[in-house]
Design an enzyme around this catalytic site. Structure first.
Site, short mmCIF file in Angstrom:
data_model
loop_
_atom_site.label_atom_id
_atom_site.label_comp_id
_atom_site.label_asym_id
_atom_site.label_seq_id
_atom_site.Cartn_x
_atom_site.Cartn_y
_atom_site.Cartn_z
N ASN A 42 -44.72 -22.09 -8.25
CA ASN A 42 -44.54 -23.26 -7.39
C ASN A 42 -43.12 -23.82 -7.48
OD1 ASN A 42 -46.42 -26.38 -6.97
ND2 ASN A 42 -45.74 -24.90 -5.46
N ARG A 46 -49.36 -22.36 -11.41
CA ARG A 46 -49.71 -22.45 -9.98
C ARG A 46 -48.65 -21.75 -9.13
NH1 ARG A 46 -48.38 -28.15 -11.19
NH2 ARG A 46 -46.75 -28.90 -9.78
N SER A 47 -49.10 -21.30 -7.97
CA SER A 47 -48.29 -20.47 -7.09
C SER A 47 -47.74 -21.28 -5.94
CB SER A 47 -49.16 -19.33 -6.55
OG SER A 47 -50.23 -19.88 -5.79
N ARG A 66 -50.54 -32.97 -13.36
CA ARG A 66 -49.32 -32.19 -13.18
C ARG A 66 -48.21 -32.84 -14.01
NH1 ARG A 66 -48.16 -33.30 -7.33
NH2 ARG A 66 -49.29 -35.19 -7.92
N PRO A 67 -47.51 -32.09 -14.84
CA PRO A 67 -46.48 -32.72 -15.68
C PRO A 67 -45.44 -33.50 -14.89
CG PRO A 67 -46.98 -30.54 -16.51
CD PRO A 67 -47.75 -30.68 -15.22
N GLU A 68 -45.03 -32.97 -13.74
CA GLU A 68 -43.99 -33.66 -12.97
C GLU A 68 -44.48 -34.93 -12.28
OE1 GLU A 68 -45.85 -30.98 -9.81
OE2 GLU A 68 -45.66 -31.07 -12.00
N ASP A 95 -48.56 -30.79 0.21
CA ASP A 95 -48.97 -31.82 -0.74
C ASP A 95 -48.27 -33.14 -0.38
OD1 ASP A 95 -46.69 -30.24 -1.41
OD2 ASP A 95 -46.76 -30.91 -3.50
N GLU A 150 -35.60 -33.34 4.88
CA GLU A 150 -36.68 -32.37 4.63
C GLU A 150 -37.77 -32.44 5.69
OE1 GLU A 150 -39.09 -32.89 1.21
OE2 GLU A 150 -39.39 -35.03 1.51
N GLU A 170 -45.34 -38.81 -2.32
CA GLU A 170 -45.31 -39.45 -3.63
C GLU A 170 -43.92 -39.48 -4.23
OE1 GLU A 170 -48.07 -37.14 -5.94
OE2 GLU A 170 -46.64 -35.53 -6.29
#
Length: 548
Positions: free
Chosen positions: A182, A191-192, A258-260, A294, A500, A515
């Site tokens: 990811n 995760r991909s 998720r760590p981030e 996401d 983006e 987020e």
């Protein structure tokens, strides 16, 4: 003895990287407490490398006494280097200010050259210290140059070597982990992301004829394909005629925050009562992050409530389109390197998946392909029985992504009439807006919903329409591209940056939601803009600004 010592060293570095990440997650949590939630970016803290000379154990011990804002700021300055400092600015050796043959059908071209020049500022290279001491970084030691994030536009800019570097970085990840992560961080190894590596290799080969790159990437493409058809991802569905079809889904290998984004995930999960329910939610969040969407109402049973994410129970239209294309690409590559049996095997696999897409996901009433939802309750089934009620009839841009299979003469969508009917469905879907194609028709506040439009979705759909064989579809494709070029140009002139995502309700307006703080200087936005200009040109008398 040498191999034993090397293995021991690898284990030590893995343990060091894991210990660093655990520390950084504690730092993230304490920073939120000390600094407050305003403008708080949780990812910043798990991207911090240890400062030169700083000791991790000492940093762990010192964190316990940090309570105030001033103490936290002093602590961070003492023990850590700045986030991103281990990813160095790089000068792409193949960048030329005015490359030969650049956009010959664009009148003037000054504005396009400005966008082309942005590649210089988006190129990075991992600092040598990351490979030397990986336990002091969460960044992974990628071998080549990176672009944040890269895209096909590098080929428009004739930056073939930089494009190859990006592909070889992804090949390295597949070799190391079995799939494209990811992201290039130690916390993404579970995760991909959407499988588009084969398409990148094919684009470069078509532009350069570099068969060496095909040979270099080929084993990794086979490895990545095995990942996506594994038991973890594969779902068997029987149609009404008793034929069983195999399709794939996202399935992150993670059931923790998720760590981030741990502080965000923990706050969301606080609405749930049991530890088991929280683990299930964390799994669904991580799987949704794999999709690239996401986050979106597309993955929720209740569009207003993110705790109802059910990502792993959904068979996504776009994921299976990408895998179908991957199978076709591998067949093409196998032919090129004279592996006839492999070519035949993957040609058959591609056709079988295409049949599955047309049988399980196609909705003839709506003339769109729809995500298929598996039952979220009850026992997991070996083979599911198809039901029309399991198709998600909500409208998303992804419902039109299989048009992309028209591209590259894949032979998978030979019927011009079907493409035209899908085009008409898109035209009346509510997705087509003044500044491009919206991601959905639901305004939920999520960034992968209305009114945001994203460059990759514009490009995939436009490419599909362009290759449909229909003059009407080609004209519509150019209309979409024109809207997108104008909104990108207007936003660039007013802000000095490429964004983006864009708000497609109004020309020249960047998108919002999500987020994290909206990002600027985005490679895929640059790339799609340049790709559209290459495909369609821009005449002297065609207005580049927003329509008045």
């Amino acid at each position: 003895m040498g191999s034993v010592a090397a293995a021991a060293g690898d284990r030590e570095e893995e343990e060091g990287a894991g210990a660093l990440l655990a520390l950084l997650q504690r730092v993230q949590s304490e920073a939120l407490r000390a600094l407050g939630p305003r403008d708080f970016d949780p990812k910043l803290y798990v991207d911090l490398p240890l400062a030169p000379g700083a000791d991790r154990a000492a940093a762990e011990a010192a964190l316990a006494s940090v309570t105030t804002r001033d103490e936290m700021e002093a602590y961070l300055a003492r023990y850590f280097a700045a986030a991103g400092s281990d990813l160095l600015a790089a000068d792409p050796p193949d960048f030329e200010p005015e490359p030969r043959g650049f956009l010959p059908r664009v009148a003037g071209g000054g504005e396009a050259l400005e966008v082309h020049a942005l590649w210089k500022y988006l190129a990075r290279r991992v600092a040598p210290g990351v490979a030397a001491r990986p336990g002091r970084h969460t960044l992974l030691p990628l071998p080549g140059m990176v672009v944040v994030p890269g895209s096909r536009g590098l080929l428009v800019s004739k930056m073939y070597d930089t494009a190859k570097d990006i592909v070889l970085n992804l090949v390295y990840l597949v070799e190391e982990y079995g799939f494209v992560l990811n992201g290039a961080r130690s916390y993404y190894t579970n995760r991909s992301q959407p499988p588009l590596l084969s398409s990148m290799v094919l684009e470069i080969y078509m532009a350069t004829g570099d068969l060496g790159l095909v040979r270099r990437a080929f084993p990794s493409l086979l490895k990545e394909h095995s990942f996506w058809i594994s038991e973890l991802h594969n779902v068997a569905i029987m149609d009404n005629d008793g034929c069983v079809h195999n399709l794939s889904r996202y399935q992150a290998m993670w059931n923790k925050p998720r760590p981030e984004s741990a502080t965000i995930d923990e706050e969301l999960a606080s609405k749930l009562n049991s530890a088991g329910a929280k683990e299930k939610l964390y799994h669904q969040i991580a799987a949704a992050a794999e999709t690239g969407w996401d986050f979106s109402s597309r993955w929720m049973s209740d569009p207003t409530d993110m705790t109802t994410l059910v990502t792993t129970f959904i068979i996504p239209v776009d994921l299976n389109t990408f895998i179908c294309k991957m199978e076709r690409d591998i067949s093409v590559f196998a032919e090129l390197i004279r592996e006839k049996e492999t070519a035949e095997l993957f040609s058959a696999a591609s056709k079988a998946r295409h049949t599955a897409i047309e049988t399980i996901l196609w909705n003839s009433e709506m003339e769109q392909w729809l995500d298929y939802w598996l039952p979220t309750e009850g026992k997991i089934q070996g083979v599911y029985k198809w039901s029309s009620k399991s198709q998600n009839r909500n409208i998303f841009a992804s419902n039109f992504i299989p048009l992309w299979l028209n591209a590259h003469n894949s032979g998978l969508m030979p019927f011009e009439a079907k493409s035209v009917s899908v085009m008409r469905s898109l035209q009346t879907s509510g997705l087509v807006c003044p500044a491009g194609i919206a991601t959905s028709v639901s305004n939920t506040g999520q960034q992968w919903d209305f009114p945001n439009g994203w460059a990759p979705l514009q490009h995939l759909i436009v490419e599909g329409l362009m290759n449909s064989g229909s003059a009407e579809a080609k004209k519509f494709a150019e209309d979409i591209a024109t809207r997108w070029v104008r909104t990108n140009y207007a936003a660039y002139k007013s802000t000095g940056a490429m964004h983006e995502k864009y708000d497609v309700e109004a020309c020249g307006k960047s998108g919002g939601g999500g987020e994290y703080k909206p990002q600027t200087g985005f490679g895929w936005s640059n790339g799609v803009l340049l790709s559209f200009l290459e495909e369609f040109g821009w005449s002297q008398d065609k207005e580049i600004g927003c329509p008045s």
